[in-house]
Write an enzyme that holds these catalytic residues in place. Structure first.
Site, PDB file in Angstrom:
ATOM      1  CD  GLU A 189      11.365 -50.006 -33.639  1.00  0.00           C
ATOM      2  OE1 GLU A 189      10.461 -49.386 -34.236  1.00  0.00           O
ATOM      3  OE2 GLU A 189      12.327 -50.525 -34.204  1.00  0.00           O
ATOM      4  N   GLY A 190      11.720 -49.762 -28.590  1.00  0.00           N
ATOM      5  CA  GLY A 190      12.767 -49.104 -27.817  1.00  0.00           C
ATOM      6  C   GLY A 190      14.113 -49.437 -28.420  1.00  0.00           C
ATOM      7  CB  THR A 191      17.636 -48.998 -27.405  1.00  0.00           C
ATOM      8  OG1 THR A 191      17.454 -49.475 -26.074  1.00  0.00           O
ATOM      9  CG2 THR A 191      17.669 -47.490 -27.396  1.00  0.00           C
ATOM     10  CG  PHE A 192      16.878 -53.702 -25.278  1.00  0.00           C
ATOM     11  CD1 PHE A 192      16.023 -54.600 -24.655  1.00  0.00           C
ATOM     12  CD2 PHE A 192      17.370 -52.628 -24.542  1.00  0.00           C
ATOM     13  CE1 PHE A 192      15.671 -54.433 -23.337  1.00  0.00           C
ATOM     14  CE2 PHE A 192      17.009 -52.452 -23.219  1.00  0.00           C
ATOM     15  CZ  PHE A 192      16.159 -53.363 -22.613  1.00  0.00           C
ATOM     16  NE  ARG A 199      12.347 -53.662 -33.013  1.00  0.00           N
ATOM     17  CZ  ARG A 199      13.387 -52.970 -32.545  1.00  0.00           C
ATOM     18  NH1 ARG A 199      13.347 -52.461 -31.337  1.00  0.00           N
ATOM     19  NH2 ARG A 199      14.470 -52.816 -33.272  1.00  0.00           N
ATOM     20  CB  VAL A 200       5.308 -53.723 -27.803  1.00  0.00           C
ATOM     21  CG1 VAL A 200       3.905 -54.234 -27.476  1.00  0.00           C
ATOM     22  CG2 VAL A 200       6.101 -53.553 -26.519  1.00  0.00           C
ATOM     23  CE  LYS A 248       4.460 -55.431 -22.138  1.00  0.00           C
ATOM     24  NZ  LYS A 248       4.577 -55.013 -20.726  1.00  0.00           N
ATOM     25  CG  ASP A 255       6.956 -48.638 -13.083  1.00  0.00           C
ATOM     26  OD1 ASP A 255       6.643 -47.429 -13.041  1.00  0.00           O
ATOM     27  OD2 ASP A 255       7.741 -49.107 -13.931  1.00  0.00           O
TER      28      ASP A 255
END
Ligand SMILES: *[C@@H]1O[C@H](CO)[C@@H](O)[C@H](O)[C@H]1NC(C)=O
Ligand SMILES: *[C@@H]1O[C@H](CO)[C@@H](O)[C@H](O)[C@H]1NC(C)=O
Length: 551
Positions: free
Chosen positions: A284-287, A289-290, A308, A409
């Site tokens: 989970e990040g700020t916006f 979701r996985v 994702k 990356d």
């Protein structure tokens, strides 16, 4: 507050208007004509920046990559008012070593005529160095009494001349035309998704053109694209698709030896939302979701998937980026590569990107968990396991390079691992948000994995198979340190100077000298001094044999 206007020639015009920004009522057009869009994106369409006074923010924010072969750009404008409109235009670039001073064939200030005028901008590479040069075209237009400022952005790809003779891709700069096209569509897609009031999608169809040789042949043969460049090199017959609400970037793989039609392949990847069932959030990040979830195929079989997606807070740009980056490994078929299984669009919500995954977890998270339990009784990685994982990464990198794709990356966060330590390389979609401490901006608004980048990627933004070898070295370091942060004490702004001075990551505790020597070899200042993935493979296989022999 955006508007997207796309006018494919000979087709129905689709208009989606969210909020209309009038800076001057129906008073001006600025656009790329069909020849220009054809040249840059390989599409038969016009791209409006301002249409009848309505500013298209999506188009403005779209950084168009310019392949090295294209030396001039053309813009079309016209004042729709009863009189010409005063303008001031200014061109800025960030690299005058790679690019000669851009020249306009109009004056830097003057009047936009009341008839259609084309003006050109020359972008001539010097050939001295390879680089991706940012070019900003600022135009201020006075419509009494207001001044409206517009900024158009281009990324000009310049290749060093001598690299045309060298067949190795050390200096190669990736060609981005195909990704540009993906982005063009992604912009359209994202916009359509955001539109709450889609009345109808009038069967918009974009005729694909036969001439796709938009790229310098010599460059195409020796450099690597971030996406699927083979499509550019082999022009194919034209075909069409009937709806742009699907993810249309599949056109890019048209040349792959497959008997299937384009339509079929699009249908193949587009998945109905009702077949996807989300279970738990794994990252989970700020916006971002996985999720872990299941996908029930039409045949009735249920498959474990990783999904994702983004939350409602995500911007259109973030959605576009998710689509663009999520597609970067599309249709690759290798046991050590995680390629996308499907995409699901539903009106008014963010897209779901599905990956076929069973019992895999993110490698970085996995390594960190190992670290926590290693104090107790749980599993720690042996050197042999580390080498085996590294060899799997090498296999995958070898494969994508054969497909002329650069990952750009490579890091533990962009790999997944299962409980048998089988590794797959994944794309980097959402990683910036999920692992924010691994990415930094160096004052240029570009969030990059600074501490994984080779020196030349960090400084000149050039990428090659040898710069990926550098990142592989950092990944190997992550494996041996159980995902410590590299150069944790170094300020991202100091990184270039630090590396130039010859400093590198230190040998991890418990890391055998042989293995550290391999890493250090990957971080040679001069790209040509670094090993190739093939050499790394030979060397690590040998080391692996030794370990199994004596352990
Ligand atoms: C255009 O206008 C902006 C402010 O609106 C100003 O900052 C900029 O310098 C102007 N550019 C030119 C080329 O005059
Ligand atoms: C600028 O050059 C282009 C061709 O490169 C030409 O079509 C256009 O008419 C020229 N514009 C002006 C204003 O001279």
């Amino acid at each position: 507050m955006q508007t997207f206007l796309l006018t494919p020639v000979k087709t129905v015009t689709a208009l989606f208007l969210l909020t209309i920004i009038h800076f001057c009522n129906g008073i001006l057009n600025i656009y790329l004509n069909t020849q220009e869009v054809q040249k840059l994106l390989g599409l038969e369409a016009e791209l409006f920046y301002v249409r009848q006074g309505i500013v298209n923010d999506y188009a403005l924010n779209f950084v168009v990559p310019i392949p090295s072969k294209i030396n001039s750009l053309h813009f079309t404008w016209e004042s729709l008012a009863s009189k010409p409109l005063p303008y001031i235009i200014q061109i800025d670039t960030n690299d005058d070593e790679a690019l000669e001073e851009p020249k306009l064939n109009i004056t830097s200030s003057g009047l936009i005529p009341t008839y259609t005028q084309v003006f050109s901008l020359s972008l001539q590479c010097t050939g001295i160095v390879s680089a991706e040069v940012d070019v900003t075209i600022s135009i201020n237009i006075t419509v009494n009494p207001d001044v409206t400022a517009l900024k158009l952005k281009r990324k000009k790809i310049c290749t060093k001349i001598e690299s045309a003779i060298n067949s190795q891709a050390v200096d190669a700069v990736p060609i981005r035309t195909s990704s540009a096209r993906i982005f063009y569509y992604a912009v359209v897609c994202a916009f359509v998704l955001a539109t709450t009031s889609i009345m109808c999608v009038a069967g918009l169809y974009v005729r694909r053109n036969k001439q796709r040789r938009t790229i310098d042949e010599t460059t195409a043969n020796q450099s690597y694209s971030a996406f699927l460049p083979t499509a550019i090199r082999n022009p194919t017959t034209s075909s069409s698709y009937s709806s742009f609400r699907r993810m249309p970037s599949y056109s890019l793989i048209e040349d792959r030896p497959s008997p299937k039609g384009l339509q079929e392949r699009i249908a193949e990847l587009t998945i109905q939302r009702c077949r996807v069932c989300l279970r738990n959030v794994v990252l989970e990040g700020t916006f971002s979701r996985v999720y872990q979830g299941t996908y029930s195929s039409e045949g009735g079989t249920e498959e474990e998937v990783l999904v994702k997606t983004v939350t409602d807070h995500a911007s259109q740009v973030q959605i576009s980026l998710l689509l663009q980056e999520g597609m970067s490994m599309y249709a690759l078929n290798h046991p050590n590569i995680l390629s996308i299984l499907g995409v699901s669009f539903e009106d008014n919500s963010a897209p779901f990107l599905l990956y076929p995954l069973h019992n895999y977890s993110n490698l970085k998270v996995f390594l960190q968990r190992c670290k926590i339990c290693s104090e107790g009784v749980a599993h720690t990685l042996t050197t042999q396991e580390v080498v085996d994982m590294a060899l799997q990464v090498i296999e995958a990198m070898h494969y994508i390079h054969k497909k002329h794709i650069l990952h750009k990356d490579l890091a533990a966060r962009n790999c997944v691992v299962d409980n048998k330590l089988k590794i797959k390389i994944a794309d980097n979609a959402l990683s910036r948000d999920l692992f924010p401490s691994d990415y930094h901006c160096l004052g240029d608004n570009e969030n990059r994995p600074i501490k994984w980048l080779a020196l030349e990627s960090l400084i000149n933004k050039t990428f090659s198979t040898r710069s990926e070898v550098w990142s592989f070295g950092v990944l190997l370091w992550e494996l041996t340190t159980l995902a410590q942060q590299p150069y944790v004490e170094i300020d991202p702004f100091e990184m270039a100077a630090y590396l130039k001075d010859g400093y590198r990551l230190v040998q991890p505790i418990n890391c055998p000298d042989e293995l550290f020597a391999v890493m250090a070899y990957c971080w040679a200042m001069n790209p040509e001094d670094r090993p190739t993935f093939l050499q790394l493979q030979v060397c690590l296989k040998e080391f692996y044999m030794q370990l199994t022999r004596y352990v």
